[in-house]
Design an enzyme around this catalytic site. Structure first.
Site, short mmCIF file in Angstrom:
data_model
loop_
_atom_site.label_atom_id
_atom_site.label_comp_id
_atom_site.label_asym_id
_atom_site.label_seq_id
_atom_site.Cartn_x
_atom_site.Cartn_y
_atom_site.Cartn_z
N TYR A 137 31.88 39.41 47.01
CA TYR A 137 33.20 40.02 47.26
C TYR A 137 33.08 41.12 48.32
CZ TYR A 137 37.28 43.04 46.40
OH TYR A 137 38.40 43.82 46.56
N GLY A 174 51.01 39.87 43.55
CA GLY A 174 49.90 40.48 42.81
C GLY A 174 50.21 41.90 42.36
N PHE A 175 49.23 42.52 41.76
CA PHE A 175 49.35 43.88 41.23
C PHE A 175 49.83 44.85 42.32
CE2 PHE A 175 46.25 47.63 40.29
CZ PHE A 175 47.26 48.43 39.80
N ILE A 176 49.03 44.99 43.37
CA ILE A 176 49.36 45.97 44.41
C ILE A 176 50.51 45.46 45.29
CG2 ILE A 176 48.46 47.24 46.41
CD1 ILE A 176 45.67 47.08 45.06
N LYS A 192 34.65 41.49 52.25
CA LYS A 192 35.48 42.61 52.73
C LYS A 192 34.84 43.25 53.97
CE LYS A 192 38.95 42.50 49.86
NZ LYS A 192 40.33 42.26 50.32
#
Ligand SMILES: NC(=O)c1ccc[n+]([C@@H]2O[C@H](COP(=O)([O-])OP(=O)(O)OC[C@H]3O[C@@H](n4cnc5c(N)ncnc54)[C@H](O)[C@@H]3O)[C@@H](O)[C@H]2O)c1
Length: 272
Positions: free
Chosen positions: A154, A11-13, A158
């Site tokens: 979401y 993914g991005f991170i 978390k």
């Protein structure tokens, strides 16, 4: 030598983190990613195209919900620390698909925690999110504020992750650092996030969909600062014993939507 297990490594991170970790000699990465189609999978393939050439990078194309596969990965590798980034991200899409978010973010995370318990792996750094602050009005957001009132599935997952990892910390002495990330931007940014979306629209001379007057504001964090923060949190985690910490990884300089658009417009000399 440190062996990292990075979930969400394509993914991005995750991929940006793996790039940085592999710059240090002696680091080894075991990455897990299921290449889900939340956004164009070719972007993820592109994120890892250099990484997979590195002999210190091992990629498993598996789903964190697949308990058997996860157990096998833990059995096959020596792992010093888990950096858990795999998740269904994105507030708006979680409202459309809450069951998927619950399944991946909560059940998937539970599988990772169970495997850590089974294989005696004591260090976990995990991505939480600034979205847990929901409608909190008091700024700056502080880690000890009460965040019991999330406003999206979401954010609720978390927050649930923060609670469940605490259970494993207490019962099994796991070191846990939960990083509350504030909207991350920079190269490879997810295409569903505003800076990426707006830049593409502006470059194509198309109108930007604005909700309201553009006066809402949020904090943005550059990807290299996030990567730096994750690495520092990992080192801190490995060096300590029996810790559970929640840390904001961001700053407190909110930028309005209007200003963000102006900055993109000026940077790219766009007409719209
Ligand atoms: N980008 C941000 O602004 C931001 C802000 C706050 C928190 N976060 C958190 O940081 C983490 C990384 O976010 P990102 O922006 O890199 O998102 P991303 O979607 O680019 O990366 C997540 C990766 O996890 C993988 N994944 C999803 N479901 C999986 C599953 N069931 N099994 C295995 N892999 C799976 C995806 O394929 C993807 O490559 C996430 O936990 C996200 O919630 C991100």
């Amino acid at each position: 030598m440190i062996n990292y297990l990075v979930t969400g490594g394509a993914g991005f991170i995750g991929s940006s983190l793996c790039d940085e970790l592999l710059k240090s000699e002696g680091n080894h990465i075991i990455a897990i990613d299921n290449f889900c189609d939340f956004y164009d999978v070719r972007i993820k393939e592109n994120n890892i195209k250099e990484l997979i050439k590195n002999p210190n990078f091992k990629l498993y194309r598996n789903d964190i919900r697949d308990k058997k596969a996860i157990t096998k990965i833990f059995a096959e590798n020596n792992i010093d620390i888990v950096i858990h980034l795999a998740a269904m991200a994105g507030v708006r899409s979680s409202i459309e698909n809450p069951i998927l978010y619950q399944d991946v973010n909560c059940m998937g995370t539970q599988n990772i925690l169970e495997a850590m318990k089974e294989f005696n792996i004591n260090n976990l750094v995990m991505a939480s999110s600034s979205s847990v602050y929901g409608n909190c009005r008091k700024t700056p957001f502080k880690e000890d504020m009460i965040v019991d009132y999330p406003i999206s599935p979401y954010a609720a997952t978390k927050k649930a992750n923060e609670i469940m990892t605490h259970v494993y910390h207490k019962l099994y002495n796991m070191n846990v650092i939960m990083l509350r990330l504030f909207t991350v931007y920079g190269p490879r940014q997810r295409p569903d996030l505003a800076i990426n979306k707006f830049t593409k629209l502006m470059l194509a001379d198309e109108e930007i969909p604005m909700y309201g007057k553009g006066t809402t504001s949020r904090d943005y964090t550059y990807i290299s600062d996030i990567v730096d923060g994750i690495i520092k949190a990992s080192n801190y985690c490995i060096k300590n014993n029996n810790i559970y910490e929640i840390l904001n990884l961001g700053n407190s300089f909110p930028v309005t939507l209007r200003k963000m658009i102006d900055i993109i417009r000026t940077s790219f000399k766009c007409k719209t």
